[in-house]
Structures are given as C-alpha cells and as structure tokens.
Design a protein around this motif. Structure first.
Motif, short mmCIF file in Angstrom:
data_model
loop_
_atom_site.label_atom_id
_atom_site.label_comp_id
_atom_site.label_asym_id
_atom_site.label_seq_id
_atom_site.Cartn_x
_atom_site.Cartn_y
_atom_site.Cartn_z
N LEU A 8 1.35 -4.73 1.42
CA LEU A 8 0.93 -5.48 0.24
C LEU A 8 2.07 -5.43 -0.78
O LEU A 8 2.36 -4.38 -1.34
CB LEU A 8 -0.35 -4.88 -0.34
N VAL A 69 -0.06 0.10 0.89
CA VAL A 69 0.02 -0.30 -0.53
C VAL A 69 1.14 0.52 -1.17
O VAL A 69 0.95 1.68 -1.53
CB VAL A 69 -1.32 -0.06 -1.26
N ARG A 88 -5.89 -6.70 -6.40
CA ARG A 88 -7.05 -5.82 -6.61
C ARG A 88 -8.32 -6.47 -6.07
O ARG A 88 -9.10 -5.83 -5.36
CB ARG A 88 -7.18 -5.52 -8.11
N TRP A 90 -8.51 -8.77 -3.83
CA TRP A 90 -8.40 -8.85 -2.37
C TRP A 90 -8.72 -7.50 -1.74
O TRP A 90 -9.44 -7.45 -0.72
CB TRP A 90 -6.98 -9.31 -2.01
N LEU A 91 -8.22 -6.41 -2.31
CA LEU A 91 -8.53 -5.08 -1.78
C LEU A 91 -10.02 -4.79 -1.86
O LEU A 91 -10.58 -4.15 -0.95
CB LEU A 91 -7.75 -4.01 -2.55
N GLN A 95 -12.70 -3.68 1.23
CA GLN A 95 -13.34 -2.37 1.13
C GLN A 95 -14.31 -2.07 2.28
O GLN A 95 -14.25 -0.97 2.84
CB GLN A 95 -14.05 -2.23 -0.22
N LEU A 105 -6.13 2.54 5.43
CA LEU A 105 -5.43 2.34 4.16
C LEU A 105 -4.37 3.42 3.99
O LEU A 105 -4.64 4.61 4.15
CB LEU A 105 -6.42 2.39 3.00
N CYS A 107 -1.55 4.51 1.17
CA CYS A 107 -1.00 4.32 -0.17
C CYS A 107 0.25 5.17 -0.34
O CYS A 107 0.23 6.37 -0.08
CB CYS A 107 -2.02 4.71 -1.23
N ALA A 115 -5.25 1.13 -5.44
CA ALA A 115 -6.40 1.39 -4.59
C ALA A 115 -7.56 1.95 -5.40
O ALA A 115 -8.72 1.56 -5.22
CB ALA A 115 -6.02 2.36 -3.47
N SER A 118 -9.33 -0.57 -7.37
CA SER A 118 -10.08 -1.46 -6.50
C SER A 118 -11.34 -0.80 -5.95
O SER A 118 -12.03 -1.38 -5.10
CB SER A 118 -9.18 -1.91 -5.33
N LEU A 120 -11.53 1.96 -4.12
CA LEU A 120 -11.37 2.51 -2.78
C LEU A 120 -11.25 4.03 -2.73
O LEU A 120 -11.31 4.62 -1.66
CB LEU A 120 -10.13 1.89 -2.13
#
Length: 199
Positions: A8, A69, A88, A90-91, A95, A105, A107, A115, A118, A120
């Motif tokens: 991303l 990410v 955000r 889109w994330l 989810q 995911l 990060c 994240a 968002s 997550l």
C-alpha cells in the motif's frame, strides 16, 4: 504458486520501509509476486524518488495474500491527507478478510498507525518505531502496544519497529512460509543477520 504481496503505497512513504521488505521478498527465488497499489498512480517517497505505475486499490485481494502497509516520512501529517483517508477506508473494507486471516496484514514502522486508524488493531498486541509509540496509542487506545520490539505477531497481524526492522520481518516471513534454508540464502545474499528475534 507465488504468494501475492501488496504494498500500500502513499505519498511520503518511507523509502526503506517499502524497498527493504520488497527486495528481501524478491530475493526468495520466485516465492512471492510483488504488487504496488495506492490511491495515486505516482507518488514521491521520503527520499524524493518517485514511484510510478501504481495500480489502483482493488476491490478485494486473493486469499493468502500479504498486505504490507509501510510507514511514512512524517506520520504526524502524512496520514491526514486525502490519499491516506482513501487508504483508510479501503483498509476498513479489507477488515473482515484480515480478521478471518484470509489476508495477512504486515505493518512496517508507522504503517501501524494507519492500520490502527482503520480499526485493525483493536485489542491487538502490536509495535512500531519508538518515536511514534505515543501516536500509535492515541490512534487506537485499545491496542496493546509493546515497546522495544523489532517485530511481533498477534492473530495474523504483524507489526514492526522502524525502517530496517522491515527487513528482519520479511526474513522471518520467508523463514515461516518458505523454510529456514531460503531465509538463510536471502540473508547471505543481502549480507544481513539471518535472524534478529522479534524481541
């Protein structure tokens, strides 16, 4: 079959947060296929280098994908841009697949803040770069933020500390998904430590 990896990519992305894991995974002899996506087709990175030909944010990702990410050069402002807001949202749509562990995911550095914003990282043990720990805690008060970690995993969600820690995490993922010999071969090629533990 190669494991698809989706980076991303937003304006102001920390160059080593994206190139470090990408180069590490790319050296794993075809085990991963790398894709770069974002709200904009072309972005400027932390070094001023431009990344172009980014694919638009897809409606869904294939099961078994890694979603990376990366962090930002200045997470105090870069996650408040229109592009970050689009990412955000889109994330948030991703989810259910992330929580079902259909998508892993990953990060890197301050990417955990996006994240968290968002939704997550609610109740998730996580980490980030030591300079932005307080920002991560503010982004998601229910996150269980661990300091002094290189990387960590909780329920299929991986987070890592800053910059070069993305390489450590990528090597760990290669070890887990492709075996220790592949990870050792990649580490030797990169002239880095084979394993720096998450702690």
């Amino acid at each position: 079959m190669a494991i698809p990896v989706w980076f991303l990519t937003l304006p102001g992305v920390m160059m080593l947060d994206i190139s470090g894991p990408a180069e590490t995974l790319q050296l794993a002899k075809g085990a991963f296929s790398l894709h770069y996506i974002g709200p904009d087709e072309c972005v400027s990175t932390s070094t001023g280098m431009m990344i172009g030909h980014l694919a638009p944010l897809p409606d869904s990702l294939p099961a078994g994908s890694l979603l990376v990410v990366p962090g930002m050069a200045d997470s105090s402002v870069s996650f408040d841009t229109p592009q970050a807001m689009a990412a955000r949202h889109w994330l948030m749509r991703m989810q259910p697949a992330i929580h079902a562990r259909e998508i892993t995911l990953v990060c890197i550095c301050s990417g955990s803040i996006l994240a968290a914003r968002s939704g997550l990282l609610h109740g998730v043990q996580c980490t980030t770069h030591h300079d932005v720990v307080s920002r991560l805690k503010s982004a998601e008060p229910a996150a269980i933020v661990k300091e002094n970690r290189i990387f960590m995993e909780d329920r299929g969600i991986w987070t890592s500390a800053g910059i070069t820690a993305g390489i450590d995490l990528a090597l760990h993922l290669i070890h887990r998904l492709c075996g220790s010999q592949m990870a050792l071969d990649v580490a030797r090629e990169m002239v880095v430590w084979f394993r720096r533990s998450g702690d």
